[in-house]
Structure formats: C-alpha cells, structure tokens
Write a protein that holds these residues in place. Structure first.
Motif, PDB file in Angstrom:
ATOM      1  N   ASP A 202      29.117 123.763  11.324  1.00  0.00           N
ATOM      2  CA  ASP A 202      28.016 123.474  12.245  1.00  0.00           C
ATOM      3  C   ASP A 202      27.787 124.637  13.213  1.00  0.00           C
TER       4      ASP A 202
ATOM      5  N   ASP B 258      31.666 120.059   9.595  1.00  0.00           N
ATOM      6  CA  ASP B 258      32.899 120.833   9.386  1.00  0.00           C
ATOM      7  C   ASP B 258      33.806 120.130   8.374  1.00  0.00           C
TER       8      ASP B 258
ATOM      9  N   ASP C 161      29.517 126.060  15.703  1.00  0.00           N
ATOM     10  CA  ASP C 161      29.879 126.087  17.126  1.00  0.00           C
ATOM     11  C   ASP C 161      31.125 126.930  17.386  1.00  0.00           C
TER      12      ASP C 161
ATOM     13  N   ASP D 283      36.351 121.822  13.412  1.00  0.00           N
ATOM     14  CA  ASP D 283      36.692 120.509  13.968  1.00  0.00           C
ATOM     15  C   ASP D 283      36.583 119.444  12.881  1.00  0.00           C
TER      16      ASP D 283
ATOM     17  N   ASP E 254      34.193 126.208   9.762  1.00  0.00           N
ATOM     18  CA  ASP E 254      33.223 125.813  10.795  1.00  0.00           C
ATOM     19  C   ASP E 254      31.851 125.812  10.134  1.00  0.00           C
TER      20      ASP E 254
ATOM     21  N   LYS F  52      34.091 126.448  16.243  1.00  0.00           N
ATOM     22  CA  LYS F  52      35.346 125.711  16.117  1.00  0.00           C
ATOM     23  C   LYS F  52      35.375 124.977  14.782  1.00  0.00           C
TER      24      LYS F  52
HETATM   25 CA    CA Z   1      32.363 123.446  14.105  1.00  0.00          CA
END
Ligand code: CA
Length: 390
Positions: free
Chosen positions: A196, A209, A198, A202, A194, A200
C-alpha cells in the motif's frame, strides 16, 4: 507435530515451575544473542521489560492431539460453505487490489484469497499471545527447538526495530505465527512486502500488504503463472503405478497409464504433475503441479495444500472434491460442529460455549455418547455421532 509422549510429559512437569532466576539468566543470554544479530540493546530492553515466562505456551507446544486428523475432517472444516461464501464476497470487495497483485506477482486471486481464508479465516482469528513473551518462553524452556525459537524472537525484535509494526501488534500463535497471513517472524523478514506504499510492511492491519505478501511467498516458492494447481482424476481399475506429489511426470505419461479426467476424458493442459493419493488408492486422486507445491511450502503439509487448492477451485465456482473419501463417517463443517455441540448441551453435557471449536470437553462428551451408542470411543466429531444425536 509429535504426539504427547511420556518423556515430553516429564519435561513439561520439570519445566512448569521455572525459577525466576533461570528465566532472567536465559533472557540475559537472549539479549547477547540479539545484540550479536544486530538488534540494539535498547530495543531489546524496551520490548522485554516486564516480560515473564508464559508456561501455558509450553503446555500448548506439548498438547498436540494424540491421533491424526483424517483428511476428510480437515477439509470439511477448512473448506466449508461459510468459507466459500465469505471468500466470494472478499473477491468482489477487493477485486481491484487483487488485480494489481496478479499483475505484480503472477499469482491468481483465487489462490491468494484461499490462503487468506485457510490461514486466518480472512483475518478473523483472535489476536493471540504477545510474541516476545511466548517466543522467549519456548526459547528458554521449550522441550525442543530452542535455537529455532530464539531466532524467531530475534526476528521479532528486528521487525519492531525497523518500525514495520509496533511491539503491541505482534500477537499470534504460541509458535509465533501472526497476522492475516500467519507468517512467522523470520518469514516476515524474508518475504513480507509493502504493497500500500506507506513504507511499512504491515501484515496485521493492511490487507494490501498481507495479500501481496502471500502472493510474493507463492511466487518465491516456484509458482508458475497461468498454470493450475492440478485437478481431480480417475485411476484405472487396479492401478498400481507410481504416485506421490514429488514424483512428477509429464501429463502424457499419466495419460498413457490410463489416468483420466473424472468424466473419462483425456488428461491434458498441465505442466509436469505428481499423482496425489491423500487417502490411498481407494480415495480421491489428484494430479498436482508445482503450484500445488508452492501452497505446500506455506505449511509443509499435503492436506494443507489440498485445502488451499480445493478452496481456490470452489472460489472459482468449481466443485470441490467429488470422489468419496474411504470412510462411512464423514467430516463436519464448522457450522455442523457447532450444531453437534448444541446437541451435546441439550443432552446435558458441559462442552463450554458451543462455538464449533472442538476441545477436550467436547471430545470427552463425544466419547461418552459413542460408548452409549456402542461405537468405538474416538472422541472424533463425525457424521455418525452428529446424526445419532439428531
Ligand atoms: Ca504498508
């Protein structure tokens, strides 16, 4: 991947009409295996509800081309001017992100963007098949590696259960590669990050990411920060010494064998390197380091690692491969492949919509043209057929 064989054809015809009961009983077994691996029964049931086998996936698994793609075709398509210019634009657009990734993982931006370009054409690939469907199909009916694909299905369920990605986002190749980086689910669980912030991981909708995960993959595959993948070299006449990517020696030992830069200058400035001769001693030659091996690890093919390496150089503004490949029938870029298809259509062939992707219709048309020209019937989209239809 293996060529289509008779035994595979028989397996395929046996597998093409599975009884619904067979799939239901297989899925029940997959459910037990998933629960043993820590996936909740409710996640399994929610994701797998209504999933039916997709036998097209078995066909795709079998339908490997019956001839090997020559390295010059592979590179001409994967490292074309379009890929270079799009990659340069993305280097500029994401310069600050790529700088933070270099800081965090020690992998240079040109290599990260080259992997992005080769893996998913910078995220432009079509979304593909629903992973739980294709993976359960090959886990139940695949002619080989069922255990492997069962593991990938379970990894897919874990990704969903952890909340990294919603189930409907998990679409990709028949073998389960998905997103910007084309990681398979087990690789995702092991190496996705992860970046960025957040919470998650993704790799479908987050470019930070995805690119950081690529850098993490390369770092974990032995990347040496600040070193080059290698470079093209010149062999002395009649060279008969050692070669091979994994057969690494010091740069001094290569110099002592008479291997030089293309301009005849001394080889220097590399960690231990192997001598890669992707088309034999009469084709281009390269000294390649552990950073080439890190790209190799991504897809277990030297041609793939060479595409990443050559694209990264072109993104740096350096030339691509300079020595001639040992062929008189060059490979075509994607734009040229599309033009070739348009020329075939103009001659009355049905190749579908010209899009640069070479399928069975285009191959059949090329074979027909080759026969009319008195050429060997290969079905290969090369420079000779391209020029003949001008
Ligand atoms: Ca992320």
């Amino acid at each position: 991947m293996r060529a289509f064989s008779l035994s595979a054809a028989l397996l395929f015809s046996a597998a093409s009409l599975p009884a619904q009961a067979d799939f239901a009983s297989c899925v029940a077994g997959l459910r037990s295996a998933a629960i043993s691996a820590g996936v909740s029964g409710s996640t399994f049931d929610r994701v797998m509800r209504g999933v039916e086998p997709d036998m097209k996936v078995i066909e795709l698994m079998q339908n490997q081309p019956e001839f090997r793609t020559p390295i010059w075709d592979y590179l001409a398509t994967l490292v074309d001017d379009q890929k270079v210019s799009e990659g340069r634009a993305l280097l500029s657009k994401h310069a600050s992100l790529l700088g933070r990734i270099e800081q965090a993982y020690g992998v240079d931006r040109h290599t990260v963007v080259a992997v992005w370009g080769v893996e998913s054409d910078y995220g432009q690939i079509a979304s593909g098949r629903f992973l739980p469907q294709s993976l359960s199909t090959v886990a139940c009916f695949g002619p080989r590696r069922r255990d492997f694909f069962r593991g990938e299905l379970i990894s897919t369920l874990k990704i969903i259960e952890r909340g990294d990605l919603a189930a409907e986002k998990l679409r990709g190749s028949w073998a389960g590669a998905f997103g910007h980086t084309q990681f398979i689910p087990s690789t995702y669980l092991r190496l996705a990050v992860d970046f960025d912030g957040d919470g998650k991981r993704d790799l479908v909708d987050s470019i930070p990411d995805a690119l950081a995960s690529t850098a993490n993959y390369l770092k974990r595959s032995g990347w040496i920060t600040g070193a080059s993948w290698g470079y093209e070299v010149k062999l002395p006449a009649g060279y008969s010494g050692p070669s091979g990517r994994t057969n690494k020696s010091s740069i001094d030992s290569w110099a002592s064998r008479g291997i030089t830069r293309l301009d005849g200058g001394a080889v220097s400035g590399l960690p231990a390197a192997g001598l890669l001769l992707p088309a034999g001693r009469n084709g281009p030659a390269f000294l390649v380091t552990k950073n080439f091996d890190a790209a190799y690890a991504y897809n277990a093919a030297e041609s793939y690692a060479l595409a990443i390496s050559v694209l990264s150089d072109r993104l740096r503004g350096r030339p691509g491969v300079r020595a001639a490949w040992p062929t008189d029938d060059r490979g075509l870029s994607r734009a040229e492949r599309k033009t070739l298809q348009e020329r075939l259509v103009a001659r009355g062939y049905d190749v579908g919509k010209p899009d640069g992707a070479i399928g069975p219709l285009t191959r059949a048309a090329i074979k027909d043209v080759e026969a009319k020209l008195g050429l060997p019937q290969t079905g290969r989209p090369g420079g000779k057929v391209f020029d003949a239809l001008r």
